[in-house]
Design an enzyme around this catalytic site. Structure first.
Site, mmCIF file in Angstrom:
data_model
loop_
_atom_site.group_PDB
_atom_site.id
_atom_site.type_symbol
_atom_site.label_atom_id
_atom_site.label_comp_id
_atom_site.label_asym_id
_atom_site.label_seq_id
_atom_site.Cartn_x
_atom_site.Cartn_y
_atom_site.Cartn_z
ATOM 1 N N LYS A 124 1.194 -0.871 -0.117
ATOM 2 C CA LYS A 124 0.189 0.259 0.135
ATOM 3 C C LYS A 124 0.991 1.280 0.349
ATOM 4 O O LYS A 124 0.943 1.489 1.224
ATOM 5 C CB LYS A 124 -1.035 0.060 1.079
ATOM 6 N N GLU A 172 9.912 1.411 10.340
ATOM 7 C CA GLU A 172 11.327 2.170 9.956
ATOM 8 C C GLU A 172 10.361 3.573 10.065
ATOM 9 O O GLU A 172 9.631 3.669 9.423
ATOM 10 C CB GLU A 172 11.364 1.471 8.784
ATOM 11 N N GLU A 202 10.100 15.832 14.817
ATOM 12 C CA GLU A 202 10.806 15.044 13.416
ATOM 13 C C GLU A 202 9.936 16.236 12.322
ATOM 14 O O GLU A 202 8.915 16.299 12.093
ATOM 15 C CB GLU A 202 10.491 13.779 12.601
HETATM 16 P P1 NAD Z 1 3.011 8.764 7.711
HETATM 17 O O1 NAD Z 1 2.990 7.837 8.636
HETATM 18 O O2 NAD Z 1 1.766 9.236 8.035
HETATM 19 O O3 NAD Z 1 2.182 7.279 6.225
HETATM 20 C C1 NAD Z 1 3.106 5.873 6.002
HETATM 21 C C2 NAD Z 1 2.268 5.279 5.529
HETATM 22 O O4 NAD Z 1 0.715 4.636 6.539
HETATM 23 C C3 NAD Z 1 1.439 5.186 4.556
HETATM 24 O O5 NAD Z 1 1.541 4.362 3.309
HETATM 25 C C4 NAD Z 1 -0.156 6.084 4.772
HETATM 26 O O6 NAD Z 1 -1.375 6.332 4.150
HETATM 27 C C5 NAD Z 1 -0.183 4.849 6.463
HETATM 28 N N1 NAD Z 1 -0.992 5.049 7.182
HETATM 29 C C6 NAD Z 1 -1.290 5.584 7.940
HETATM 30 N N2 NAD Z 1 -2.029 5.757 8.820
HETATM 31 C C7 NAD Z 1 -2.279 4.511 9.496
HETATM 32 C C8 NAD Z 1 -2.538 3.392 9.836
HETATM 33 N N3 NAD Z 1 -3.418 3.876 10.863
HETATM 34 N N4 NAD Z 1 -2.667 1.825 9.636
HETATM 35 C C9 NAD Z 1 -2.114 1.718 8.665
HETATM 36 N N5 NAD Z 1 -1.738 2.600 7.805
HETATM 37 C C10 NAD Z 1 -1.684 4.134 8.665
HETATM 38 O O7 NAD Z 1 4.272 8.692 7.452
HETATM 39 P P2 NAD Z 1 4.331 10.092 6.330
HETATM 40 O O8 NAD Z 1 4.326 11.189 5.960
HETATM 41 O O9 NAD Z 1 4.240 9.682 4.943
HETATM 42 O O10 NAD Z 1 6.181 9.378 6.130
HETATM 43 C C11 NAD Z 1 6.674 10.117 6.116
HETATM 44 C C12 NAD Z 1 7.737 9.544 7.869
HETATM 45 O O11 NAD Z 1 7.891 8.145 7.216
HETATM 46 C C13 NAD Z 1 8.201 10.289 8.623
HETATM 47 O O12 NAD Z 1 7.958 9.934 10.160
HETATM 48 C C14 NAD Z 1 9.770 9.604 8.281
HETATM 49 O O13 NAD Z 1 10.930 9.819 9.087
HETATM 50 C C15 NAD Z 1 9.073 7.739 8.154
HETATM 51 N N6 NAD Z 1 10.506 6.828 6.973
HETATM 52 C C16 NAD Z 1 10.932 6.560 7.999
HETATM 53 C C17 NAD Z 1 12.169 5.672 6.988
HETATM 54 C C18 NAD Z 1 12.680 4.896 7.431
HETATM 55 O O14 NAD Z 1 13.760 3.668 7.001
HETATM 56 N N7 NAD Z 1 13.228 4.839 9.210
HETATM 57 C C19 NAD Z 1 12.447 5.995 5.764
HETATM 58 C C20 NAD Z 1 10.945 7.025 4.941
HETATM 59 C C21 NAD Z 1 9.996 7.734 6.016
#
Ligand code: NAD
Length: 498
Positions: free
Chosen positions: A178, A253, A386
């Site tokens: 997804k 992650e 962040e």
């Molecule tokens: P997000 O947490 O808002 O969303 C990530 C994913 O989770 C999306 O596909 C979203 O639709 C899904 N999601 C949201 N709510 C959910 C729920 N309740 N249940 C299941 N899935 C759900 O993050 P974002 O804004 O898309 O990305 C940025 C974040 O990702 C930052 O915090 C960044 O640090 C992190 N990130 C981490 C790494 C790593 O390897 N550690 C790499 C890239 C990004």
């Protein structure tokens, strides 16, 4: 307008209820693609397809050599279309074409690495065990976990898809991927390439939909065995709670607030440019970004002057132009979040050395100037949370011990760097930083052979490396008793007496 459908059970299809979502190009603010938007019914169908492909299909039972061949086939397909997909990803995410082109090359190399690893994994090993109370042979088998729900963010859409799908396929799993709602298109392009490969139908399913609807269903469905999320720490907490109801395997992650430490013997020209890359690469939208820059008190003014000077040299503008270093953020929403953090830094007493708003020459688009704050205390919101935008906080330190203490004073533990002309000294500092990756005189460079992930609230588990691939396997112990004489069995006396 480009059009994309969902990919379920080897077929491209519309959402069951016909819903779509327009993808907005953050540089122009105009919709550029229309994408089918999955709901519960589509997610359920995708999970069922992956379940069937795992329980009844050939994929989990194929030889590692076959898996390798098919992963290489997908890598070749991606390589052939990499220019075109880099353009798609730039329009979808705002990442500069320089960055998305680099991502395509890395994605191809990583898929090949995962393909090669399929053949090199220790899937069957004989175990040495103490031969008591009787003679036996013991085997350790590594088998696929099953159906994997893979949820990815918007910052590196195609790379994140490959990081998830590569190890899962190398080990014989099936999956539902997804992508984030802001950036679904490159993952759906990858689905088109997969569709042309010899991968059996139903092994990979790609559904574009919201976290609340599709993501949560993946986390709670009893038909899903493992959840792998890359996303924010807040969503990670929610996913872990939901996955607990069926004791799913979970890899998380999550976010970061990494410290980048310049030691007093560093080559300042290199450290300054490297620190700008560490923070401003992809407009600061990388989880491991070095967003807290720790500098020795006595070099503070010199380093800040150099940072400001070199930041002026960064070109901000059209992400489709190869000359551009900084494009827009992913969305107008993210732009507002970042501008809100800049305001909070000012309210808490930090000072802006450069940047601080939207660039004057770009009235349209989700742009934010690369921004450097000085007079930052590590307790401030801009140093603890962040931001996920081009905002660097410069913090002074008086001793190396103080620098290490500040670096570790964070709920996160993802990355960081140390800059020094004495690599042994830098290594000694690196060992005291509680994060999953520390670079010395470098930043952001990741290898699929090196595990990547976080300490503390930056996550659970690792991606990449043997650890990351084996996280997609279950361990089975097979015990073969070598005693063929019934009364001599260890349990015989327990049942019937000596
Ligand atoms: P997000 O947490 O808002 O969303 C990530 C994913 O989770 C999306 O596909 C979203 O639709 C899904 N999601 C949201 N709510 C959910 C729920 N309740 N249940 C299941 N899935 C759900 O993050 P974002 O804004 O898309 O990305 C940025 C974040 O990702 C930052 O915090 C960044 O640090 C992190 N990130 C981490 C790494 C790593 O390897 N550690 C790499 C890239 C990004």
């Amino acid at each position: 307008m480009h059009e994309y459908q969902l990919y379920i059970d080897g077929t491209f299809c519309d959402a069951a209820d016909g819903r779509t979502l327009d993808s907005i190009d953050p540089a122009t603010e105009a919709p550029w693609a229309r994408v089918a938007r999955a709901g519960r019914a589509d997610t359920e169908r995708a999970i069922l397809a992956a379940r069937r492909a795992f329980d009844e299909g050939p994929w989990p039972r194929m030889t590692p050599a076959d898996r390798k061949r098919i992963l290489h086939q997908i890598a070749d397909g991606l390589e052939a279309r990499s220019q075109e997909i880099a353009l798609v990803e730039t329009r979808d995410s705002g990442g500069t074409i320089r960055k998305t082109s680099g991502d395509m090359m890395m994605a191809v190399a990583q898929l090949r690495y995962f393909g090669d690893m399929a053949e090199r994994l220790p899937l069957e090993q004989e175990l040495e065990v103490p031969q008591f109370p009787a003679q036996s042979k013991n085997w350790l088998l590594r088998e696929p976990v099953g159906v994997c729900g893979q949820i990815i963010p918007w910052n590196f859409p195609l790379l994140m898809a490959v990081w998830k799908l590569g190890p899962a396929l190398a080990t014989g799993n099936t999956l539902v991927l997804k992508p984030a709602t802001d950036t679904p298109c490159s993952a759906l392009e990858l689905a088109r390439i997969i569709d042309q490969s010899d991968l059996p139908k139903g092994v990979v399913n790609v559904i574009h939909g919201s976290g609340a609807e599709c993501g949560e269903l993946l986390c709670t469905s009893p038909l899903v065995d493992k959840i792998a999320l890359t996303g924010s720490t807040e969503v990670g907490r929610r996913v872990q709670q939901l996955a607990a109801s069926t004791i799913k395997r979970v890899t998380l992650e999550l976010g970061g607030k990494s410290a980048n430490i310049i030691l007093d013997d560093a080559d300042l020209e290199m450290a300054v440019d490297g620190s700008l890359f560490g923070c401003f690469f992809h407009q600061g939208q990388a989880c491991e970004s070095g967003t807290r820059l720790l500098v020795p008190e006595r070099l503070h003014d010199d380093i800040v002057a150099r940072l400001v000077d070199r930041t002026r040299a960064l070109t901000i503008g059209d992400p489709l132009d190869f000359a551009t270093a900084q494009g827009p953020l992913v969305s107008a929403r993210q732009q507002q979040t970042v501008l809100g953090y800049i305001q909070s830094g000012l309210e808490e007493g930090a000072k802006i050395a450069i940047g601080g708003g939207r660039p004057a020459h770009l009235p349209k688009g989700a742009f934010v100037e690369p921004t450097i704050f000085t007079e930052v205390k590590n307790s401030m919101k801009i140093a603890q949370e962040e931001i996920f935008g081009p905002v660097l906080s410069v913090i002074r330190y008086r001793s190396i011990d103080e620098a290490i203490r500040i670096a570790n004073d964070s709920i996160y533990g993802l990355g960081g760097a140390v800059w020094s002309s004495d690599k042994d000294k830098a290594f000694a500092v690196a060992k005291q930083i509680r994060t999953g990756t520390v670079w010395i005189n470098d930043y952001h460079l990741l290898s699929p052979a090196a595990p990547f992930g976080g300490y503390k609230q930056s996550g659970i588990g690792r991606e990449f490396g043997l650890e990351g691939i084996l996280a997609y396997t279950e361990i089975k112990h097979v015990h073969v008793d070598m005693v063929d004489n019934r009364p001599a069995k260890f349990w015989y006396g327990a049942l019937f007496g000596a």
